[in-house]
Design a protein around this motif. Structure first.
Motif, PDB file in Angstrom:
ATOM      1  N   HIS A   1       0.833  -1.193   0.000  1.00 50.47           N
ATOM      2  CA  HIS A   1       0.000   0.000   0.000  1.00 50.47           C
ATOM      3  C   HIS A   1       0.872   1.249   0.000  1.00 50.47           C
ATOM      4  O   HIS A   1       2.058   1.207   0.333  1.00 50.47           O
ATOM      5  CB  HIS A   1      -0.926   0.020   1.220  1.00 50.47           C
ATOM      6  CG  HIS A   1      -1.932  -1.088   1.229  1.00 50.47           C
ATOM      7  ND1 HIS A   1      -1.622  -2.357   1.690  1.00 50.47           N
ATOM      8  CD2 HIS A   1      -3.214  -1.134   0.808  1.00 50.47           C
ATOM      9  CE1 HIS A   1      -2.690  -3.124   1.575  1.00 50.47           C
ATOM     10  NE2 HIS A   1      -3.662  -2.410   1.044  1.00 50.47           N
ATOM     11  N   CYS A   2       0.258   2.370  -0.356  1.00 49.33           N
ATOM     12  CA  CYS A   2       0.956   3.658  -0.344  1.00 49.33           C
ATOM     13  C   CYS A   2       1.504   3.923   1.049  1.00 49.33           C
ATOM     14  O   CYS A   2       0.792   3.782   2.051  1.00 49.33           O
ATOM     15  CB  CYS A   2      -0.008   4.769  -0.772  1.00 49.33           C
ATOM     16  SG  CYS A   2       0.729   6.424  -0.773  1.00 49.33           S
TER      17      CYS A   2
ATOM     18  N   CYS B   1      -2.799   7.093   4.044  1.00 50.65           N
ATOM     19  CA  CYS B   1      -3.308   6.697   2.724  1.00 50.65           C
ATOM     20  C   CYS B   1      -3.510   5.188   2.696  1.00 50.65           C
ATOM     21  O   CYS B   1      -2.647   4.431   3.144  1.00 50.65           O
ATOM     22  CB  CYS B   1      -2.345   7.108   1.619  1.00 50.65           C
ATOM     23  SG  CYS B   1      -2.977   6.757  -0.050  1.00 50.65           S
ATOM     24  N   SER B   2      -4.661   4.756   2.167  1.00 49.33           N
ATOM     25  CA  SER B   2      -4.979   3.330   2.113  1.00 49.33           C
ATOM     26  C   SER B   2      -4.941   2.772   0.701  1.00 49.33           C
ATOM     27  O   SER B   2      -5.295   1.619   0.487  1.00 49.33           O
ATOM     28  CB  SER B   2      -6.376   3.098   2.717  1.00 49.33           C
ATOM     29  OG  SER B   2      -7.342   3.827   1.987  1.00 49.33           O
ATOM     30  N   ARG B   3      -4.555   3.599  -0.281  1.00 51.08           N
ATOM     31  CA  ARG B   3      -4.532   3.104  -1.665  1.00 51.08           C
ATOM     32  C   ARG B   3      -3.367   2.138  -1.876  1.00 51.08           C
ATOM     33  O   ARG B   3      -2.409   2.121  -1.096  1.00 51.08           O
ATOM     34  CB  ARG B   3      -4.413   4.280  -2.648  1.00 51.08           C
ATOM     35  CG  ARG B   3      -5.605   5.230  -2.621  1.00 51.08           C
ATOM     36  CD  ARG B   3      -5.445   6.274  -3.701  1.00 51.08           C
ATOM     37  NE  ARG B   3      -6.546   7.218  -3.713  1.00 51.08           N
ATOM     38  CZ  ARG B   3      -6.559   8.370  -3.056  1.00 51.08           C
ATOM     39  NH1 ARG B   3      -5.512   8.713  -2.327  1.00 51.08           N
ATOM     40  NH2 ARG B   3      -7.593   9.167  -3.122  1.00 51.08           N
TER      41      ARG B   3
ATOM     42  N   VAL C   1       4.122   4.170  -3.523  1.00 49.40           N
ATOM     43  CA  VAL C   1       3.154   5.251  -3.316  1.00 49.40           C
ATOM     44  C   VAL C   1       2.039   5.115  -4.349  1.00 49.40           C
ATOM     45  O   VAL C   1       2.195   4.453  -5.384  1.00 49.40           O
ATOM     46  CB  VAL C   1       3.812   6.649  -3.450  1.00 49.40           C
ATOM     47  CG1 VAL C   1       4.753   6.918  -2.302  1.00 49.40           C
ATOM     48  CG2 VAL C   1       4.538   6.776  -4.789  1.00 49.40           C
ATOM     49  N   CYS C   2       0.899   5.740  -4.058  1.00 51.08           N
ATOM     50  CA  CYS C   2      -0.179   5.794  -5.043  1.00 51.08           C
ATOM     51  C   CYS C   2       0.128   6.908  -6.046  1.00 51.08           C
ATOM     52  O   CYS C   2       1.011   7.753  -5.820  1.00 51.08           O
ATOM     53  CB  CYS C   2      -1.516   6.049  -4.352  1.00 51.08           C
ATOM     54  SG  CYS C   2      -1.658   7.672  -3.563  1.00 51.08           S
TER      55      CYS C   2
ATOM     56  N   HIS D   1      -0.284  10.663  -4.627  1.00 48.03           N
ATOM     57  CA  HIS D   1       0.772  11.141  -3.728  1.00 48.03           C
ATOM     58  C   HIS D   1       2.121  11.223  -4.439  1.00 48.03           C
ATOM     59  O   HIS D   1       2.968  12.054  -4.075  1.00 48.03           O
ATOM     60  CB  HIS D   1       0.856  10.231  -2.503  1.00 48.03           C
ATOM     61  CG  HIS D   1      -0.144  10.584  -1.441  1.00 48.03           C
ATOM     62  ND1 HIS D   1      -1.043   9.689  -0.924  1.00 48.03           N
ATOM     63  CD2 HIS D   1      -0.388  11.777  -0.814  1.00 48.03           C
ATOM     64  CE1 HIS D   1      -1.791  10.291  -0.021  1.00 48.03           C
ATOM     65  NE2 HIS D   1      -1.426  11.553   0.058  1.00 48.03           N
TER      66      HIS D   1
END
Length: 425
Positions: free
Chosen positions: A348-349, A354-356, A381-382, A385
């Protein structure tokens, strides 16, 4: 998008817990298929989404026999309805009540037609209660507004006071909702169901109320959980996560874990613990949307029809997994680059809060500044971000994965001119 175009409301999604016992050999096949499904779908999808892909792929080639039988019955009914005597269709129309809706049917009972009886019942109740409209509507209560001259500390104190009230409302809503549901008081108030009562009377999502009712039930079994919430040790979301995992013996341990991390971090720790337990039990236990559990039942029926004999749930899942591997294994050829290794490591990110999923890899020391491709210099990272980092709104330093320092805000000019892929320059 289709629901919006039709003016329909999106229904609340229900969830089921599934369990499929697996031997060591069966678990190995399932793990291989789930890993392959993740590569096919991309961006590290959750296990429920991977299972859905497995079932859909299998059903695309081997249809559900129950669905085929239902279609045959519909064709037979249509032929009967067109006969002079009315056939089965005429008998069903005669069985419908004067209000135009028919009772719900249980699974396996085919003498009643499928009708949206609940919506019809709601409409009937609405027409009975329209006389209350003559009472008028109360004037809305105006929310207090903070003056522009107030200091930040005073605003912060007022916000904390309001949030404290909000937390107490969550507990009260769960307690009262439990009583209304437990004693069926929604019937006395003239509603078609508890969900109808929540949506029409409380103006709240039925799922929102159900979650609080469930947490209230768990608090009776875990009294220390309520005390931790009242003491401010747990937020509502943290309490909900802990309640799903803890026993009276392990409650304090879980509360201690929750105090030291964010909700996202706690959720990830729970998922890792569930993975460890599943490996030990050699089975598959998972919370999935109801549509996925329905797909699983259909795929299991199709697998037994394909083989031509009864199968255990584990054997059905293995049959489905082998089919997916056979179809997709030769199409996925992913190079193991340093960036992909970092994204698989982080999942995850890594930006706090952040939960993406980690869709991209970011070099902490930019490559243009001599940064290496070593694991400590790349963090997952997503996309949003990653864009923010290169715009100068977020800064990261340190070493991945567990020695990163994050700074948020308008920090500096961007390190270089970063354009989103596909966007105009």
């Amino acid at each position: 998008a289709v629901r919006t175009e039709r003016g329909e409301e999106e229904a609340e999604e229900s969830w089921d817990r599934i369990y499929v016992p697996l031997s060591a050999a069966e678990r190995a096949v399932a793990d291989e298929a789930l890993l392959l499904a993740g590569k096919v779908l991309g961006t590290l999808p959750p296990r429920a989404q991977r299972l859905e892909a497995l079932y859909q792929e299998f059903l695309s080639e081997y249809p559900d026999p129950a669905e085929e039988r239902a279609e045959a019955r519909e064709r037979s009914d249509a032929d009967g309805a067109s006969s002079p005597a009315g056939g089965v269709g005429g008998a069903r129309a005669a069985a419908a009540g004067p209000s135009g809706w028919t009772p719900p049917r249980s699974r396996g009972f085919t003498s009643w037609p499928v009708e949206n009886w609940l919506e019809a019942a709601k409409e009937g109740l609405e027409s009975e209660t329209r006389c209350w409209e003559a009472l008028g509507v109360l004037d809305p209560v105006v929310a207090p507004r903070a003056g522009e001259d107030q200091q930040p500390r005073a605003l912060d104190m007022e916000l904390q006071r309001l949030m404290g009230m909000r937390r107490r409302w969550d507990e009260l809503l769960g307690h009262l909702g439990l009583l209304v549901k437990l004693f069926g008081l929604w019937r006395e108030l003239g509603f078609a169901s508890f969900s109808h009562y929540c949506a029409e009377w409380l103006w709240l999502s039925p799922r929102t109320v159900e979650q609080r009712v469930w947490l209230e039930r768990r608090c009776y079994h875990l009294p220390g959980l309520r005390e931790a919430m009242r003491a401010g040790r747990l937020t509502y979301e943290q309490a909900r996560l802990v309640a799903n995992q803890a026993t009276p013996e392990t409650l304090e341990e879980w509360v201690g874990k929750a105090e030291k991390t964010t909700c996202i971090g706690l959720r990830r720790a729970i998922l890792k613990e569930e993975d460890r337990q599943m490996s030990a039990r050699q089975g598959l236990t998972l919370m999935v949307p109801t549509r996925v559990s329905d797909l699983m039942a259909a795929a299991f029926r199709a697998a037994q029809k394909k083989v031509g004999r009864p199968l255990t749930p584990g054997q059905c899942l293995v049959e489905i997994c082998r089919h997916f591997i056979e179809v997709w294994k030769g199409t996925v050829n992913e190079r193991s680059t340093p960036e992909r290794k970092a994204r698989r490591r982080d999942e995850h990110c890594t930006v706090p809060g952040c939960s993406r999923v980690a869709a991209q890899g970011h070099h902490i020391i930019h490559v243009s500044q001599g940064g290496p491709d070593d694991p400590w210099n790349i963090t997952g990272v997503c996309g949003a971000h990653h864009f923010a980092i290169h715009q100068g709104w977020v800064r990261v330093s340190g070493r991945a994965p567990d020695q990163l320092v994050w700074e948020l805000g308008e920090l500096e000019e961007p390190a270089f001119d970063f354009h989103w892929p596909g966007a105009a320059a």
